[in-house]
Design an enzyme around this catalytic site. Structure first.
Site, PDB file in Angstrom:
ATOM      1  N   ARG A  37       0.836  -1.211   0.000  1.00  0.00           N
ATOM      2  CA  ARG A  37       0.000   0.000   0.000  1.00  0.00           C
ATOM      3  C   ARG A  37       0.866   1.254   0.000  1.00  0.00           C
ATOM      4  NH1 ARG A  37      -5.012  -2.105   3.650  1.00  0.00           N
ATOM      5  NH2 ARG A  37      -6.254  -2.777   1.870  1.00  0.00           N
ATOM      6  N   LYS A 199     -20.410 -15.414   1.459  1.00  0.00           N
ATOM      7  CA  LYS A 199     -21.850 -15.177   1.540  1.00  0.00           C
ATOM      8  C   LYS A 199     -22.476 -14.630   0.266  1.00  0.00           C
ATOM      9  CE  LYS A 199     -22.096 -12.644   5.316  1.00  0.00           C
ATOM     10  NZ  LYS A 199     -22.097 -11.917   6.465  1.00  0.00           N
ATOM     11  N   GLY A 350      -9.147  -7.469  -1.408  1.00  0.00           N
ATOM     12  CA  GLY A 350      -9.559  -8.328  -0.298  1.00  0.00           C
ATOM     13  C   GLY A 350      -9.070  -9.754  -0.466  1.00  0.00           C
ATOM     14  N   GLY A 373     -13.508  -3.458  -0.337  1.00  0.00           N
ATOM     15  CA  GLY A 373     -14.857  -2.888  -0.313  1.00  0.00           C
ATOM     16  C   GLY A 373     -15.077  -1.909  -1.460  1.00  0.00           C
TER      17      GLY A 373
END
Ligand code: AMP
Length: 393
Positions: A37, A199, A350, A373
């Site tokens: 990052r 999910k 992610g 996200g």
């Protein structure tokens, strides 16, 4: 991109405040375990220095502090040290991000690069508090947002501050939008989307947005079992979201109407307990068993679809890839994508990015997003507040 970038403005002699994403992982000794990052922000920082900015003031969050002041575990100090090594020049590290002492230090310090302490030591940051945003803005002449990972959040340092300064994008945000934007809005076809992860509920908006755009959608990982259940297939104790079975049916209907192939898991790597690594390949999931990875027939089925693709977007691992016993499916598909020529491969941030890194295949993909996200929300077709707030071209 219709937003101004750092290339569209005159930065010579100006103080720039740049929102970066320095939310790096630290070990128990506060050593940085992965500095990607920081390196991802270097092009913008180096451009600002080369272009003659009088100060480059960097601000970021790190982790999830309580928002009630300094906490050593979340200090950006280790980042300042690493940044100095990477830039090969001194970085002034300030122990707060707002206030008169910070302003004075910026005015008097010799260093061209200043790193402010963690924004989230102040609750006002995540609340997008106007007076906090104004204080941040008062430190500089121009605001640059290069933190793609937080662009989906309307915080003081990503949204509020744009009310008070000319506001432009940095190179990382520009690159993310170019790759993600063209993959989704103007892809070379066929465009295949690979979805996995735990999910269905996290991916409903994504699937809805992708059905009109994709040629095929591959569904694996924990989310596949709710779809299999909706088809009346026995899934044993595999991951199921009971309240999403009807939604899964509806999505399958929508895909059918749109002529989009929806590829589901055909065989399984099953075990009797989630914690156990004792597993076997099976065409069915008997009662008392659960599936934690896609089986070999499914891997071949997915690879056949992927072999025709010109653009691939991947979001979510296809099994419990963190454990070797259940990593084969995710690894096999990652290696297959890595070996494709002349295909644009876009990896969402992610867990999918973590999987590709675990298998050492990062250099083989066209683009790996730095925002989990944020890339998910972008691919869902949502407006990212941190980008919407920047000045139009
Ligand atoms: P997400 O955060 O939604 O991308 O989900 C990622 C997580 O899903 C990873 O930690 C995987 O271990 C987990 N996962 C993938 N496949 C399965 C599965 N078949 N059963 C349970 N969890 C899974």
């Amino acid at each position: 991109m219709n937003k101004k970038t750092i290339k569209d403005i005159d930065i010579k002699g100006k103080k720039l405040i740049i929102r970066v994403d320095f939310n790096v992982p630290l070990d128990e000794h506060f050593s940085i375990t992965d500095d990607r990052r920081i390196t991802a922000a270097l092009p913008t920082i180096e451009y600002a220095l080369r272009g003659g900015a009088s100060k480059v003031i960097l601000m970021s969050h790190l982790g999830r502090p309580k928002g009630t002041g300094f906490e050593a575990a979340f200090s950006l100090k280790p980042v300042a040290v690493r940044l100095e090594q990477l830039l090969k020049e001194k970085v002034a590290f300030l122990n707060d991000c707002v206030g008169q002492a910070v302003k004075d230090a910026i005015g008097t310090c010799k260093e061209r690069v200043v790193l402010l302490e963690n924004l989230r030591f102040h609750k006002a940051e995540e609340k997008n508090d106007a007076s906090f945003a104004k204080e941040l803005a008062s430190l500089a002449d121009i605001y640059v947002n290069d933190a793609f990972g937080t662009a989906h959040r309307a915080h003081a340092s990503t949204a509020g501050i744009t009310q008070y300064l000319p506001s432009v994008a940095g190179f990382l945000i520009e690159k993310e939008l170019q790759y993600l934007g063209s993959a989704i809005n103007n892809p070379k076809r066929p465009m295949v989307v690979v979805l996995g992860g735990a999910k269905v509920s996290d991916k409903i908006e994504l699937i809805k947005n992708l059905i009109p755009k994709a040629n095929s959608i591959i569904i694996g990982g924990g989310m596949a079992y709710t779809f299999l259940k909706a088809q009346g297939i026995g899934i044993g104790n595999s991951k199921l979201e009971k309240d999403k079975v009807d939604m899964a049916k509806e999505l399958m209907e929508q895909a059918k109407k749109a002529g989009v192939e929806l590829a589901l898991t055909k065989d399984f790597v099953i075990t009797q307990a989630f914690e156990s690594n004792d597993c076997k390949v099976s065409d069915t999931i008997p009662d008392g068993w659960q599936s934690l990875d896609i089986g070999p027939k499914t891997r071949q089925y997915y690879k056949d679809i992927l072999s025709k693709a010109k653009t691939v977007i991947w979001n979510g691992p296809l099994g419990v890839f963190e454990r070797d016993a259940y990593a084969a499916g995710t690894r096999d598909i990652a290696e297959f994508l890595a070996g494709l020529n002349d295909v644009t491969t876009i990896i969402g941030g992610g867990d999918s990015a973590a999987a590709v890194a675990k298998f050492g295949l990062e250099d083989k993909m066209t683009h790996i997003s730095t925002g989990g996200g944020a890339s998910l929300e972008f691919l869902e077709g949502k407006v990212l507040p941190g980008i919407a707030a920047l000045n139009d071209k």
